[in-house]
Design a protein around this motif. Structure first.
Motif, mmCIF file in Angstrom:
data_model
loop_
_atom_site.group_PDB
_atom_site.id
_atom_site.type_symbol
_atom_site.label_atom_id
_atom_site.label_comp_id
_atom_site.label_asym_id
_atom_site.label_seq_id
_atom_site.Cartn_x
_atom_site.Cartn_y
_atom_site.Cartn_z
ATOM 1 N N THR A 147 0.830 -1.204 0.000
ATOM 2 C CA THR A 147 0.000 0.000 0.000
ATOM 3 C C THR A 147 0.859 1.247 0.000
ATOM 4 O O THR A 147 2.001 1.245 0.457
ATOM 5 C CB THR A 147 -0.942 0.026 1.220
ATOM 6 O OG1 THR A 147 -0.161 0.030 2.419
ATOM 7 C CG2 THR A 147 -1.877 -1.157 1.218
ATOM 8 N N ASP A 148 0.274 2.302 -0.523
ATOM 9 C CA ASP A 148 0.900 3.614 -0.575
ATOM 10 C C ASP A 148 -0.230 4.629 -0.515
ATOM 11 O O ASP A 148 -1.398 4.285 -0.710
ATOM 12 C CB ASP A 148 1.694 3.750 -1.880
ATOM 13 C CG ASP A 148 2.607 4.968 -1.908
ATOM 14 O OD1 ASP A 148 2.832 5.592 -0.849
ATOM 15 O OD2 ASP A 148 3.095 5.305 -3.004
ATOM 16 N N ARG A 149 0.090 5.838 -0.219
ATOM 17 C CA ARG A 149 -0.886 6.927 -0.256
ATOM 18 C C ARG A 149 -0.317 8.042 -1.115
ATOM 19 O O ARG A 149 0.867 8.322 -1.071
ATOM 20 C CB ARG A 149 -1.187 7.438 1.145
ATOM 21 C CG ARG A 149 -1.850 6.356 1.969
ATOM 22 C CD ARG A 149 -2.959 6.917 2.824
ATOM 23 N NE ARG A 149 -3.650 5.817 3.474
ATOM 24 C CZ ARG A 149 -4.896 5.483 3.232
ATOM 25 N NH1 ARG A 149 -5.596 6.162 2.363
ATOM 26 N NH2 ARG A 149 -5.464 4.479 3.863
ATOM 27 N N ASP A 150 -1.174 8.647 -1.912
ATOM 28 C CA ASP A 150 -0.753 9.724 -2.798
ATOM 29 C C ASP A 150 -1.908 10.702 -2.933
ATOM 30 O O ASP A 150 -3.000 10.322 -3.376
ATOM 31 C CB ASP A 150 -0.372 9.160 -4.172
ATOM 32 C CG ASP A 150 0.294 10.183 -5.080
ATOM 33 O OD1 ASP A 150 0.325 11.379 -4.727
ATOM 34 O OD2 ASP A 150 0.781 9.787 -6.145
ATOM 35 N N ASP A 151 -1.692 11.922 -2.519
ATOM 36 C CA ASP A 151 -2.677 12.987 -2.665
ATOM 37 C C ASP A 151 -4.045 12.572 -2.103
ATOM 38 O O ASP A 151 -5.083 12.806 -2.711
ATOM 39 C CB ASP A 151 -2.782 13.384 -4.136
ATOM 40 C CG ASP A 151 -3.502 14.719 -4.330
ATOM 41 O OD1 ASP A 151 -3.532 15.530 -3.373
ATOM 42 O OD2 ASP A 151 -4.043 14.941 -5.428
ATOM 43 N N GLY A 152 -4.029 11.882 -0.952
ATOM 44 C CA GLY A 152 -5.263 11.479 -0.291
ATOM 45 C C GLY A 152 -5.871 10.180 -0.780
ATOM 46 O O GLY A 152 -6.876 9.718 -0.252
ATOM 47 N N ALA A 153 -5.280 9.573 -1.789
ATOM 48 C CA ALA A 153 -5.811 8.320 -2.336
ATOM 49 C C ALA A 153 -5.009 7.135 -1.800
ATOM 50 O O ALA A 153 -3.796 7.225 -1.617
ATOM 51 C CB ALA A 153 -5.746 8.326 -3.852
ATOM 52 N N ALA A 209 -10.934 7.558 -2.324
ATOM 53 C CA ALA A 209 -10.362 7.217 -3.627
ATOM 54 C C ALA A 209 -9.396 6.056 -3.445
ATOM 55 O O ALA A 209 -8.502 6.115 -2.600
ATOM 56 C CB ALA A 209 -9.640 8.411 -4.238
ATOM 57 N N VAL A 210 -9.606 5.009 -4.222
ATOM 58 C CA VAL A 210 -8.742 3.824 -4.160
ATOM 59 C C VAL A 210 -8.294 3.493 -5.575
ATOM 60 O O VAL A 210 -9.108 3.420 -6.496
ATOM 61 C CB VAL A 210 -9.483 2.618 -3.530
ATOM 62 C CG1 VAL A 210 -8.606 1.369 -3.558
ATOM 63 C CG2 VAL A 210 -9.934 2.941 -2.107
ATOM 64 N N LEU A 211 -6.989 3.310 -5.741
ATOM 65 C CA LEU A 211 -6.403 2.960 -7.026
ATOM 66 C C LEU A 211 -5.665 1.644 -6.878
ATOM 67 O O LEU A 211 -5.062 1.393 -5.839
ATOM 68 C CB LEU A 211 -5.396 4.021 -7.470
ATOM 69 C CG LEU A 211 -5.909 5.337 -8.016
ATOM 70 C CD1 LEU A 211 -6.698 6.107 -6.994
ATOM 71 C CD2 LEU A 211 -4.760 6.163 -8.508
#
Length: 112
Positions: free
Chosen positions: A5-11, A42-44
């Protein structure tokens, strides 16, 4: 099969590596369900290092998408290799799930 997992700009970004098939789908589902919180809007899922996916994997992705959509969260896939993209396209998933070429495009697609 591994999910990081990672987080980027709130996603929330789920980085999937390896194969999603009948022997690994439970691990994939458990990893994604434990990573996604009620606060995630938001999930990618990165498909960049996904080497194989079959119908059980497609079903798991669809269940994740449906659960997120039910609670108003945005969902996108990104960076699939051409053979992986073709599996999603043949199944018609490219018509119902946002599939982007890059992480930046996927982040933009999950914004209002």
């Amino acid at each position: 099969m591994e999910v990081k997992t990672d987080r980027d700009d709130g996603a929330l970004i789920l980085l999937v590596e390896g194969r999603i098939d009948s022997t690994t789908v439970s691990k994939f589902q458990d990893a994604t369900e434990s990573a996604i919180t009620d606060n995630d809007t938001a999930v990618l899922i990165s498909l960049e290092k996904l080497s194989y996916i079959n119908s059980t994997g497609l079903r798991a992705v669809l269940l994740i998408a449906k659960e997120l959509w039910k609670r108003g969260a945005r969902f996108a896939l990104y960076a699939p290799a051409e053979p992986i993209y073709q599996v999603f396209a043949i199944a018609g998933f490219d018509k119902i799930i946002q599939i982007c070429e890059t992480r930046a495009e996927a982040l933009a697609a999950t914004r209002d």
